[in-house]
Design a protein around this motif. Structure first.
Motif, PDB file in Angstrom:
ATOM      1  N   LEU B 144       0.910  -0.943  -0.068  1.00 29.60           N
ATOM      2  CA  LEU B 144      -0.048   0.091  -0.564  1.00 29.60           C
ATOM      3  C   LEU B 144       0.872   1.107  -0.048  1.00 29.60           C
ATOM      4  CD1 LEU B 144      -2.876  -1.373   2.521  1.00 29.60           C
ATOM      5  CD2 LEU B 144      -2.981  -1.248  -0.176  1.00 29.60           C
ATOM      6  N   GLN B 170      -5.718  -1.876   9.742  1.00 31.02           N
ATOM      7  CA  GLN B 170      -6.947  -1.040   8.510  1.00 31.02           C
ATOM      8  C   GLN B 170      -7.615  -1.905   7.666  1.00 31.02           C
ATOM      9  OE1 GLN B 170      -3.665   1.620   6.150  1.00 31.02           O
ATOM     10  NE2 GLN B 170      -2.510   0.234   5.799  1.00 31.02           N
ATOM     11  N   SER B 172      -7.547  -1.977   4.317  1.00 34.55           N
ATOM     12  CA  SER B 172      -7.473  -1.795   3.203  1.00 34.55           C
ATOM     13  C   SER B 172      -6.287  -3.363   2.467  1.00 34.55           C
ATOM     14  CB  SER B 172      -5.885  -0.234   3.339  1.00 34.55           C
ATOM     15  OG  SER B 172      -7.057   0.529   3.951  1.00 34.55           O
ATOM     16  N   GLN B 175      -8.250  -4.816   0.476  1.00 31.62           N
ATOM     17  CA  GLN B 175      -7.962  -4.110  -0.984  1.00 31.62           C
ATOM     18  C   GLN B 175      -6.923  -4.856  -1.883  1.00 31.62           C
ATOM     19  OE1 GLN B 175      -7.749   0.159  -1.229  1.00 31.62           O
ATOM     20  NE2 GLN B 175      -9.161   0.288   0.350  1.00 31.62           N
ATOM     21  N   GLU B 212     -13.859  -0.790   4.125  1.00 31.26           N
ATOM     22  CA  GLU B 212     -13.364   0.329   2.837  1.00 31.26           C
ATOM     23  C   GLU B 212     -14.277  -0.223   1.603  1.00 31.26           C
ATOM     24  OE1 GLU B 212      -8.847   1.040   4.346  1.00 31.26           O
ATOM     25  OE2 GLU B 212      -9.865   0.280   2.738  1.00 31.26           O
ATOM     26  N   ALA B 307     -10.266   4.888  -3.571  1.00 31.33           N
ATOM     27  CA  ALA B 307     -10.479   3.803  -2.697  1.00 31.33           C
ATOM     28  C   ALA B 307     -11.083   4.930  -1.342  1.00 31.33           C
ATOM     29  CB  ALA B 307      -9.626   3.057  -2.384  1.00 31.33           C
TER      30      ALA B 307
END
Lengths: 796, 339
Positions: B144, B170, B172, B175, B212, B307
């Protein structure tokens, strides 16, 4: 980062209110956390002059003074002993206000009228730090030249009205950890011209010397130190810095120390470049070496703490010892002393990651390290060093020594990025012209040459097109961005089977009276013992938030019992809870091999109050029905010692245990201080999903009548009804529609260790009406088998 | 004879009308029309009548019988009605007595918020993605665009299992996992539990929840992001909700923004909930950083994406007026059953 608005005005005209300024800066990316206003809490305090002092007739420690406050004379009684006739002092008049909500009113002091109060610096909300010439306990004595301000408001005279903006600067913008950087943002945000105050420094040409006053610099770790600039000043007189400098430092939240140290801090605030100043004589051999620390090397830092160093850390050293932890803090051994005469200003740039790690490891986060760790530009180092020398001359603290030592092994590269307005507009969903983009870039110091955008040295964060696009948008205005919806292929979306199953289970349990709870994924290692649980390969957290939560849970029993125990302690009655959450297993030692542990989704249900084992069993069966799990077996569970060994069961499909449930072991229940029996089920929903039948098929509603027969048998107490049911159904599966236990009965008549069990048996065939003879045959078989296998006898 | 019959009729009708209940009415019927009844007796005695009288009296008796039957019918209806009324009166109950309670459980407020958000995005064609809570640092940070020693790692105090494995700070990393395994177009939301070493107090918890969203396609713009979040905000917080973007910085998006929503308590006038600002910080968002796309095997020249991510507890607290985050994890049924 805190900045006095007055200071920002050096760099940009500001013609809007402070609130408006804060809003504009926030909307261009320099988020304002708040505006602190100083001086507004002082009212009706004026400059006065003492005309006469007499002893108080009734009190030894008081004096009665006559004070000229411009518009006349007043009498003031005070206990202060540092005033004399002719002193110029701040006077809080009758009806005045001081910081902290203090109100001053006329009154009698031991019979003598006092029409106000003389103020100390503390009473005006000021500190010795800003006014080092004053004393803490006593009246503030103003310079005699202030007589010309007699009667004027002290707030005006001392320029006490200040508005200080506190910014939250994102880690990509170390340039904004300086007044210069924020000044530039202010100018751009308000559409004003940025006043470059330091053009002279940018253009200054100095001879780069190998040696100055015997001082040499050597970088042994060019991977960690990108540039080291040293400038020297001589005939230094250490003393307090001027009031304007102290005030600015103070407004930005820094303490004034002495003129040389204050200059380093001032330049850091002004230009964002941390500086270090040290006595040239404290450097042994006058040889500065920037190197990695030796193993077990130690340094005592300026805060008088001994710090252990290691080979990962960068130090500034002389020939014998480290004199500073690079980018973090100087050593006590090279501190500026009152008799220091020759000072070296160090303006260096270090690798950000290295400073961050070092600061973390020695446990010291300083104004300098928090700037360095974001990655500073080496290009700023020289101008900052020159600024320090300029300030030394300006405030008369010493004399410049010609030349500079500038060791700069790898020059900062200029970044050139293709400027493609179409692509930027496509990314943003905007329609901004090339010209407008170019104007924005120029205002930010980004040069546009042909098709290339070249960010200035202080914007190393601008690396590619997306960064350029952000610059365009933040100055163009995030608020001008339109709202559109994606123009793209439509997608189906939706929940998958597992997600739907979870939703269904939640709704089912809610309808059955259960409340959903949320629990932590980590737990206290000791809770395993409390629950009689054993876990071989615990997943330990290296830096838990507290020892209370030091391992990842291998079971949901502890967290559920915590919730149950909490409710029991609140005296909540008949509590029913459920939780869908994860457990974590490292049973193959995955973690030690560098792999992730396994995670499993669990549904845990628990209850106490008006219920028993069979209520729980019913709910578990409801869950299995809801998930369409059709074939399963219920087996005794005697070894999981969180449960009562005689009141626990597993539900299995083949070798897989999909549910374990039962009454919580009395000792565990006691460990959690729960006064009632607790029933708990651990339901492995991932496994259930595996066995949940996707099919739902219709079976025709029977056309032929059913026949019901009751049967009551006497068996040994030890015979379980599951056994009886197995025997009954064994040979008549095809026609057995239902088997209902309706009575279990014990009495003396039946005999010790005997029980009577009664069933209603319902027979039905799909294709015909069963005859009396057929039924009798089945019943005889059943009775025979029961007698043979379970030594049962018919109860008559 | 004729007069006798007519008299009988009058008497019968009188008795019928006086019948107080169905029983006495039935008695009347038996007395006149039954086998041994008075009118039946007249018919039986017809043999003694003359040939002229017989048809006349016969017709009269039949007529009288019809009338009596009719009268009985009418009276019967009335009596039935009266009796029903009486029964209904007797059966009256005290409807203020307590109910036989079927105790209902409850769904946790965090789940309710997540469910609401899921529904909104499923309606826009999103799928729901999920990933491990114990995660590689590589997915939580490196992929990330927050490599080791990146200053942004300081913003989050992460709990570690080993140097390389941590409790995700997180959602994320999900993702990154989706981008690695799915081809665009990607439209997902990922709700989940995240961990940060914050001590427990009224506004912090070391365990909390994020949701998210990620969209990757060929022509996704930042204006699309704003539009999408506007739909979300209006559906979740009310039709009048406004969305404001403020520049911000996240390592995994560029440009990045913080999205504020107009305060849904005061409508933007300024109140306690929005601290007088009129706006409430809702979430962080931005265009997926080209380096992130690249790290996850997606060509940034061909695809763009956006995002966003928000904290669920904060929304739940603001929406339900919960003033202490600890309540969400204490699991007191007296709290839980309010939702």
């Amino acid at each position: 980062m805190k900045v006095d608005i007055e200071w920002l005005k050096d760099y940009s005209e500001i013609d809007v209110s402070s609130k408006e300024l804060a809003d504009r800066l926030t909307m261009t990316g320099s988020k304002v956390e708040g505006i602190e206003t100083k001086g507004n809490d002082i009212k009706n305090v004026v400059v006065g002059k003492i005309l006469d002092i007499k002893k108080h007739p009734d009190a030894d420690k008081l004096i009665v003074t006559q004070v000229d406050i411009g518009a006349g004379k007043v009498q003031i009684v005070t206990g202060a002993d540092n005033v004399k006739v002719g002193d110029i002092i701040p006077i809080a008049k009758d009806g005045s206000e001081l910081p902290g909500g203090v109100k001053i009113k006329k009154g009698l002091l031991r019979g003598e009228e006092s029409c106000g109060m003389m103020c100390s610096i503390g009473e005006l909300g000021l500190t010795l730090n800003e006014y080092p010439d004053q004393i803490e306990h006593g009246i503030m004595i103003l310079p005699s030249s202030y007589e010309k301000f007699l009667g004027m408001d002290i707030v005006e005279v001392l320029n006490l009205k200040k508005e200080i903006i506190e910014f939250e600067i994102t880690p990509n913008r170390p340039d904004c950890l300086s007044v210069e950087g924020l000044g530039r943002e202010t100018a751009v945000s308000l559409g004003k011209e940025f006043k470059n105050l330091h053009k002279n420094l940018d253009e200054l040409k100095l001879e780069n010397k190998k040696e100055i006053e015997g001082l040499k610099v050597e970088i042994k770790a060019p991977d960690l130190c990108y540039r080291y600039v040293a400038r020297v000043v001589k005939n230094v007189k250490i003393g307090p810095s001027p009031e304007w400098m102290r005030k600015r430092l103070n407004a930005c939240g820094m303490r004034a120390i002495n003129n040389i140290v204050d200059i380093t801090n001032y330049v850091m605030l002004e230009m964002g470049q941390p500086m270090h100043a040290f006595d040239i004589n404290s450097v042994e051999g006058k040889h500065i070496i920037v190197r990695r620390a030796d193993k077990n090397e130690e340094i005592t830092t300026l805060d008088e703490q001994k710090r252990k160093l290691n080979e990962e850390m960068l130090v500034i050293a002389d020939e014998k010892k480290p004199v500073a932890i690079a980018g973090v803090m100087g050593g006590l051994n090279s501190e500026i002393e009152n008799d220091t005469e020759m000072v070296v200003f160090e303006s260096a740039v270090f690798n950000g990651g290295s400073v961050r790690l070092t600061a973390k490891e020695v446990g010291l986060r300083t104004e300098a390290s928090s700037r360095y760790e974001k990655g500073l530009s080496p290009e700023n180092a020289l101008r900052a060093a020159n600024r320090a020398v300029e300030l030394v001359k300006f405030i008369g603290a010493g004399e410049e020594v010609e030349g500079v030592i500038d060791v700069y092994p790898t020059k900062q590269k200029e970044n050139k990025i293709e400027m493609n307005p179409d692509r930027m507009n496509a990314l943003l969903g905007t329609d901004i012209s090339r010209e407008e983009m170019s104007n924005i870039f120029e205002s930010l110091g980004i040069r546009v040459e042909d098709n290339m955008a070249i960010p200035p040295y202080f914007r190393q964060d601008i690396e590619g097109e997306a960064d350029l696009a952000e610059e365009v948008l933040r100055i163009y205005g995030y608020d001008k961005l339109k709202s559109t919806l994606i123009h793209a292929e439509s997608t189906a979306g939706g929940k998958n089977r597992a997600q739907k199953m979870e939703d269904n289970l939640k709704n089912l349990l809610k309808d059955k009276g259960f409340s959903e709870i949320y629990t932590y994924g980590f737990m206290n290692e000791k809770d395993l013992e409390k629950c009689n649980l054993k876990e071989e390969n615990k997943i330990k957290i290296l830096n838990p938030v507290s020892e209370e939560f030091n391992i990842m849970r291998p079971s949901t029993i502890p967290s559920m019992l915590n919730a149950i125990s909490f409710n029991a302690a609140q005296k909540n009655e008949n509590v029913r809870l459920f939780d869908i959450s994860r457990i974590y297993h490292n049973d193959q030692n995955q973690i030690q091999e560098g792999n992730l542990p396994s995670e499993e989704n669990m549904l845990t249900i628990a209850m106490y109050g008006n219920c028993d084992f069979y209520d729980l069993k019913g709910y578990v069966e409801n869950v299995l029905k809801e998930c369409n799990v059709k074939r399963y077996e219920i087996r005794k569970e005697e070894n999981k010692l969180s449960y009562h060994p005689g009141r626990a069961a597993n539900i299995c499909v083949g070798k897989d245990t999909i549910v374990t449930f039962g009454e919580i072991h009395p000792i565990v229940q006691e460990n959690y201080g729960i006064g009632e029996k607790v029933y708990l089920a651990e339901i492995h929903i991932d496994k259930i999903l595996k066995y949940a039948s996707k099919e739902k098929k219709y079976t025709p509603i029977p056309k032929y009548p059913a026949v019901e027969r009751d049967i009551a048998i006497i068996v040994d107490e030890a015979v379980e009804v599951g056994e009886i049911e197995r025997v009954i159904s064994k040979k008549c599966r095809k026609v057995l529609e239902d088997l209902k236990l309706f009575d279990v009965y014990r009495s003396e008549k039946l005999g010790e260790n005997k029980k009577s069990v009664a069933y209603a048996i319902k027979f039905r065939a799909e294709d015909r009406t069963l005859t009396e003879d057929e039924i009798n045959t089945y019943m005889n078989t059943i009775i025979n088998d029961l007698e043979k296998e379970l030594k049962a006898s018919l109860r008559t | 004879m004729k007069e006798e019959v007519l008299k009988m009729k009058e008497k019968a009708i009188q008795e019928i009308q006086n019948a107080e209940d169905l029983n006495s009415l039935e008695n009347c019927r038996v007395n006149y029309l039954g086998k041994k009844g008075e009118l039946t007796a007249v018919l039986r005695g017809m043999g003694s009548l003359s040939a002229e009288e017989r048809p006349v009296i016969g017709a009269l008796v039949n007529e009288v019988r019809d009338e009596i039957e009719k009268e009985i019918g009418v009276t019967k209806q009335n009596l039935k009605k009266k009796e029903l009324e009486k029964t209904l009166k007797q059966e009256k109950i005290d409807i203020t007595m307590p109910s036989k309670k079927q105790e209902l459980g409850s769904i946790h407020p965090i789940t309710q918020i997540i469910d609401e958000i899921k529904e909104i995005f499923i309606g826009m064609g999103y799928e729901i993605a999920d990933g491990p809570e114990i995660e590689y640092a590589e997915y939580n940070f490196d992929k990330l665009n927050a490599p080791k020693n990146h200053p942004s790692r300081d913003l989050q105090d992460t709990m570690y299992i080993t140097d390389e494995i941590l409790l995700r700070s997180q959602t994320s990393p999900v993702q990154a996992r989706v981008m690695e395994t799915q081809k665009p177009p990607i439209k997902i939301i990922c709700p989940g539990t995240v961990y940060r070493s914050d001590s427990i107090d009224s506004t912090h918890s070391p365990v909390f929840h994020q949701i998210e969203g990620l969209v990757i396609d060929t022509h996704v713009t930042m204006a699309d992001l704003k539009g999408t979040l506007e739909v979300f905000a209006k559906k979740c917080l009310g039709e009048k909700t406004q969305v404001r973007f403020r520049p911000h910085h996240f390592p995994f998006t560029e440009p990045s923004a913080e999205a504020d929503v107009s305060c849904f308590v005061c409508g933007g006038k300024g109140c306690r909930v929005c601290k007088g600002e009129g706006w409430i910080e809702l979430l962080g968002c931005g265009m997926v950083h080209p380096k992130v796309l690249q790290n996850c095997g997606i060509d940034p020249k061909e695809y763009t994406g956006f995002a966003f991510g928000c904290g669920v507890e904060r929304i739940a607290m603001a929406k339900y007026g919960i003033d202490d985050m600890r309540l969400l994890f204490e699991n007191d049924v007296r709290f839980l059953k309010q939702f």
